[in-house]
Design a protein around this motif. Structure first.
Motif, PDB file in Angstrom:
ATOM      1  N   GLN A 817     -62.825  17.900 -50.466  1.00 27.50           N
ATOM      2  CA  GLN A 817     -64.056  18.065 -51.247  1.00 27.50           C
ATOM      3  C   GLN A 817     -64.823  19.269 -50.697  1.00 27.50           C
ATOM      4  OE1 GLN A 817     -65.078  16.099 -53.867  1.00 27.50           O
ATOM      5  NE2 GLN A 817     -63.176  14.942 -53.760  1.00 27.50           N
ATOM      6  N   PHE A 847     -59.799  24.672 -57.599  1.00 32.40           N
ATOM      7  CA  PHE A 847     -60.757  24.099 -58.546  1.00 32.40           C
ATOM      8  C   PHE A 847     -61.004  25.082 -59.694  1.00 32.40           C
ATOM      9  CE2 PHE A 847     -63.246  26.254 -55.248  1.00 32.40           C
ATOM     10  CZ  PHE A 847     -64.067  27.086 -56.002  1.00 32.40           C
ATOM     11  N   ILE A 850     -66.499  28.077 -61.264  1.00 37.69           N
ATOM     12  CA  ILE A 850     -67.886  27.663 -61.521  1.00 37.69           C
ATOM     13  C   ILE A 850     -68.591  28.840 -62.195  1.00 37.69           C
ATOM     14  CG2 ILE A 850     -70.023  26.862 -60.449  1.00 37.69           C
ATOM     15  CD1 ILE A 850     -68.283  25.858 -58.092  1.00 37.69           C
ATOM     16  N   THR A 860     -70.254  20.088 -55.961  1.00 41.01           N
ATOM     17  CA  THR A 860     -69.087  19.664 -55.192  1.00 41.01           C
ATOM     18  C   THR A 860     -67.851  19.688 -56.083  1.00 41.01           C
ATOM     19  OG1 THR A 860     -70.435  18.257 -53.772  1.00 41.01           O
ATOM     20  CG2 THR A 860     -68.078  17.830 -53.800  1.00 41.01           C
ATOM     21  N   VAL A 861     -66.805  20.336 -55.617  1.00 44.83           N
ATOM     22  CA  VAL A 861     -65.550  20.440 -56.358  1.00 44.83           C
ATOM     23  C   VAL A 861     -64.416  19.945 -55.463  1.00 44.83           C
ATOM     24  CG1 VAL A 861     -66.287  22.330 -57.854  1.00 44.83           C
ATOM     25  CG2 VAL A 861     -65.289  22.841 -55.609  1.00 44.83           C
ATOM     26  N   SER A 862     -63.279  19.623 -56.089  1.00 44.79           N
ATOM     27  CA  SER A 862     -62.131  19.089 -55.350  1.00 44.79           C
ATOM     28  C   SER A 862     -61.001  20.105 -55.316  1.00 44.79           C
ATOM     29  CB  SER A 862     -61.630  17.799 -55.994  1.00 44.79           C
ATOM     30  OG  SER A 862     -62.600  16.789 -55.884  1.00 44.79           O
TER      31      SER A 862
END
Length: 1008
Positions: A817, A847, A850, A860-862
């Motif tokens: 994360q 990911f 953005i 928050t990205v994975s």
């Protein structure tokens, strides 16, 4: 063809006498004869090695070792020689190991075939065989046998023979260069060997210490006095290493013995106050007894026959002894000047550095530095440098007479260096400046152009110090301009005339006239000085030289060299005003006729004193790889009690060396050395041989897989052996593919193993076990790591943590994360990942970009990363619309796991199948607050992603997990032995990951 001409015995004799060519002319070329002879000799040796008689084998091995000693290649005989490694004849076995030590690195696949034999040899009654086996084993530089090497080194470090322990110290350096990740375990072995009282081991273990952990000064404290006392009896090269190490140690542990010499006066203190302060400084300093012990015990080594030992002691006294005591080394260094020229060169370089700061050390030996006619140029130049450094008012007249002889030398390079030395003497000793200057002027009439040119250059430098008193010399040099042809000398004369043209107003214009005629034929260096001379005369005497200067500038305008053309344009715009001229033309006189500072004539060795004497860096005057700088003296000495050794502790050391069991356990360590050694010795025979047998099978398969004979043999293998073989092949793959923790390294299989063996090792994996079921992990707070600092990211900050969620991006990927934050006051657009730099085999799921992140916003990205069951670094670029930032993620080994659930019965069953080389354990000291079940579960699950296994015993706690990539089982057991001790056991096929996990879990329970 050869045998038709001559029988083989006759051919050998005739070939050795050089008469073969006349016996059979025109049939075979000499090159062909050599190759055929080489082939025939090798075939003979192979037949002798395969003979049933030990005498024939011994004779063959002697001849082979003789070939190696002469520098001939004997690698073709490796398969024939390695077959005799198990010979019962001790003499044959010794020679076989000598051969293997030479060629084991080149023939690694074949050497692996005999790895079980090498391990058996580690238990041989003969100490030479045990030591040779260890040397051969450490020469097989294949990562897959690192655990075997580690166990062998640990066993050898406890051997009764000091010769074997010495070889264990040598093997430490080889293993460290092969796998730096073993550093912590190797430091434990080094610490153990440092306590050894054998003089045979001391030098080797200190060398290993310097190579592996030179910054761990704490390991030396308890052994400092012992090393000082043993130093006189250690072998010579060991003495050199120990002395250099003790020099570094002393600079960190003792205060400076030179303090009173460096004290400076305070402007506001009176003379009486200053005297009182100086006296107080002198009275307060008293040398530490350990400091004095080192100086006292090294002093006798100044009489050593080895030049390196004498040089090592000399540098120790130079860097550690009081100024008054350092002079004792001068006599020993002068003695070394009778050695060969290579030793002389190094010694003279160090004396040259010493003589700059402390002339009094070598003044009594002045005549020892007089140049001999048989000395090579490099030695002559260094002796000349030392003589110049030692020059003073008392001996300058003697030295100048000596220099007059040197100037007449046929070695022109040395003669030029002598003229420079005369110039330095004239600068340093004002009483002889005029004498030296007159002598150099006399040299201007010398027939040798090089001598004249060097004299002109030196005179030019000397005249800059007192130009007003030497107008006649300038005139004399101007008259010599027609005869001097060396460009540097001509340029120097022209510079002098131009610089002091007002002192020779009649000669300078005439010199410009003469040089203008020959301008087109002059060297570029001379042309530049002609242009400078014309510019200076134009500014000071324009009536006489205006037209002449313009003529010279016109010549320079069309010169072939662009440097000359550029200088011409610059000078014209500066001295000849016109409409285009800028404001600089007003300051032309100040620019051209500014007073120049006199040059400093210094020794080229003046800047070398910051390097430690006797080192390669000092010789090269540049920091070499591996150079360790001497630290500054501490202001206050550290606690000297750390070097105190109790008598009881010394007795324990002797007990350990003599092989008696240790009953007492040291309290300061986390685990018991005695139990660890017992585990290692017990596991070496079973687990080590098990892996070796598998390697043996692999190499055999690589060598004979394609033959029908091999196929027939494979069919006879039982099902049980096939199952074991499959499992162990998977284990072998682990060793090949697991890379070091800290540095991303390419997989070494292609360079280390043969292609067919690599192909066989690829794609193998343990079959999935029915007892393994992935479970959810116990809830623990996630540890956050910084990915990008806001200062480095221009306002963009990023942090990451491991979410421990299985299967988000794929079965083999670890979920990460990433939290991205905008700390600026403006929007950041198009945040995305770019330019991934991943080690071979590693994959990454990035990911989605953005699009926009508002000021003070956070998202928050994975990210999914397949780390291939290793802690290699995943490097990539985190980019915005305008910038890219290099970042990296490195996982702790505990995050490469997924928790699994299983019954206690299944746990024990699987644990029973993962013993031997697949089991790693250690004893740890448990903090009192960490001995309850809940605390143990909480701490271990926080450190690693483990699942809890039910246990029917209160003192045993079990955990299970599987690796994310290969789904290999990882079983962890914590067995409490008492209120303060526990045994930590890890069972897994991934033995390298297991050992790393063990190292990370040990401090978890021991810390409060």
């Amino acid at each position: 063809t050869l045998q038709r001409c001559l029988p083989l015995p006759t051919l050998r004799g005739e070939w050795q006498s050089g008469l073969v060519g006349s016996r059979c002319p025109g049939k075979v070329s000499p090159t062909g004869w050599i190759s055929v002879l080489h082939f025939t000799v090798n075939e003979d040796l192979k037949q002798m090695l395969e003979s049933s008689k030990d005498s024939a084998k011994l004779d063959a091995m002697k001849r082979i070792v003789g070939m190696i000693a002469k520098g001939k290649n004997a690698s073709e005989l490796f398969p024939a020689v390695v077959k005799n490694v198990a010979s019962k004849n001790i003499e044959i076995k010794k020679l076989v190991y000598v051969y293997l030590m030479r060629y084991a690195e080149e023939q690694q696949d074949l050497a692996l075939l005999s790895i079980s034999t090498f391990q058996r040899a580690l238990k041989d009654p003969n100490q030479l065989i045990r030591a040779s086996a260890l040397r051969v084993l450490s020469s097989i530089r294949v990562p897959i046998i690192v655990p075997i090497m580690m166990l062998a080194i640990k066993e050898a470090s406890s051997d009764l023979s000091p010769y074997v322990r010495k070889n264990a110290a040598h093997a430490i350096q080889k293993l460290y260069s092969l796998d730096p990740e073993q550093k912590e375990m190797l430091i434990e072995v080094i610490e153990k060997l440092l306590r050894d009282r054998s003089t045979l081991v001391a030098g080797s273990v200190v060398m290993a210490f310097e190579e592996v952990c030179p910054d761990r000064i704490d390991l030396i404290h308890k052994n400092y006095r012992k090393l000082c006392n043993l130093l006189i009896d250690v072998e010579e090269w060991g003495q050199v290493v120990i002395i250099h190490m003790l020099t570094r140690y002393a600079r960190t542990q003792f205060v400076s013995p030179w303090k009173d010499l460096f004290h400076e006066n305070n402007f506001y203190e009176s003379d009486e106050e200053q005297k009182e302060k100086d006296q107080k400084v002198k009275d307060t300093y008293s040398m530490d007894p350990d400091h004095r012990l080192l100086l006292r015990n090294t002093k006798p080594l100044l009489q050593s026959r080895n030049a390196a030992v004498v040089m090592a002691v000399s540098q120790l006294y130079w860097h550690l002894a009081p100024k008054s005591e350092a002079s004792v080394v001068s006599k020993s260094l002068v003695r070394l000047l009778r050695s060969n020229r290579e030793v002389q060169y190094i010694v003279l370089q160090n004396i040259a550095t010493m003589s700059i700061q402390r002339k009094d050390m070598f003044e009594p030996h002045l005549k020892s530095f007089y140049v001999r006619s048989t000395d090579p140029t490099m030695i002559k130049t260094l002796k000349l440098e030392i003589l110049t450094n030692l020059a003073n008012e008392a001996n300058i007249s003697t030295l100048l007479r000596e220099f007059q002889t040197y100037v007449k030398s046929q070695d022109k390079q040395f003669a030029a260096a002598t003229i420079q030395a005369i110039g330095r003497c004239a600068t340093n000793i004002t009483e002889v400046t005029d004498t030296c200057l007159n002598g150099l002027v006399c040299l201007l009439s010398n027939r040798d152009e090089i001598v004249v040119a060097e004299s002109v250059v030196v005179i030019k430098k000397l005249l800059q110090t007192q130009p007003a008193h030497h107008g006649e010399i300038i005139k004399h040099m101007a008259k010599l301009l027609d005869n001097i042809t060396v460009p540097v000398a001509r340029a120097s004369i022209l510079w002098l005339i131009g610089e002091y043209c007002e002192r020779v107003p009649k000669i300078a214009p005439d010199v410009l006239r003469k040089t203008a005629k020959s301008f087109t034929d002059e060297d570029d260096l001379v042309k530049l000085q002609i242009l400078n001379l014309g510019a200076k005369l134009y500014l000071t005497n324009s009536k006489q030289t205006k037209l002449l200067t313009q003529y010279v500038l016109n010549l320079g305008k069309y010169d072939q060299s662009y440097d000359i053309r550029d200088r011409t344009r610059f000078i014209r715009q500066l001295i000849v005003p016109n409409e285009k001229s800028g404001a600089l033309s007003k300051y032309a006189k100040k620019i051209f006729l500014a007073q120049k500072p006199a040059p400093l004539l210094e020794s080229p060795f003046k800047g070398r004193d910051h390097f430690q004497l006797g080192t390669l860096s000092h010789t090269l005057n540049s920091q070499a790889t591996g150079y360790l700088e001497l630290s500054d003296w501490p202001e206050v000495a550290p606690d000297p009690s750390v070097r105190n050794v109790e008598i009881a502790e010394s007795a324990k050391e002797w007990t350990g060396i003599l092989g008696k069991p240790k009953k007492e356990k040291p309290t300061e360590k986390f685990y018991s050395e005695s139990e660890e050694e017992e585990d290692e010795s017990a596991g070496t025979n079973s687990s080590g041989r098990y892996l070796e047998s598998i390697l043996h099978l692999h190499c055999l398969e690589n060598c004979i897989f394609r033959t029908d004979l091999c196929l027939n043999k494979i069919e006879k293998v039982t099902k049980k052996s096939r199952a074991v073989y499959k499992i162990r092949k998977s284990e072998a793959k682990v060793y090949v593919h697991f890379c070091p923790v800290t540095t991303p390294v390419a997989v070494p299989t292609a360079a280390v193993l043969s292609p067919s063996l690599t192909a066989d090792l690829e794609g193998l994996r343990l079959p999935s076990l029915s007892v393994i079921d992935v479970t959810t992990q116990v809830s623990v707070p996630a540890k956050t790591h910084e990915l990008l600092h806001r200062m480095s990211g221009k306002g963009l900050a990023a942090h990451y943590h491991f979410s421990r969620q299985p299967g988000i991006f794929g079965d083999h990927m670890v979920s990460v994360q990433v939290t991205v934050t905008n700390t600026t006051d403006h929007k950041i657009e198009n945040i995305h990942i770019k330019e991934k730099k991943l080690p071979p085999g590693m994959r990454m799921h990035e990911f989605s970009p953005i699009e926009c992140l508002e000021p003070a916003g956070s998202i928050t990205v994975s990210v999914g990363i397949d780390f291939c069951d290793s802690t290699q670094i995943a490097s990539f670029q985190l980019c915005t619309k305008d910038d890219c930032f290099s970042v990296s993620i490195q996982p702790p080994v505990g995050e490469l796991l997924l928790p699994v659930t299983m019954s206690e019965k299944d746990f024990k069953k699987e644990q029973g199948m993962l013993t031997g080389m697949n089991e790693t354990s250690a004893m740890i000291a448990v903090a009192p607050q960490n001995s309850t079940r809940l605390v143990i579960i909480e701490k271990l699950v926080k450190a690693a992603n483990l699942g809890v296994v039910p246990s029917g015993q209160d003192n045993i706690h079990r955990f299970a997990a599987k690796t994310v990539h290969s789904e290999s089982l990882m079983l962890v057991t914590v067995e409490l032995k008492g209120s303060s001790t526990a045994q930590l056991i890890i069972n897994t096929e991934k033995t390298v990951i297991g050992s790393v996990l063990l190292r990370e879990l040990k401090p978890v329970l021991s810390q409060g």
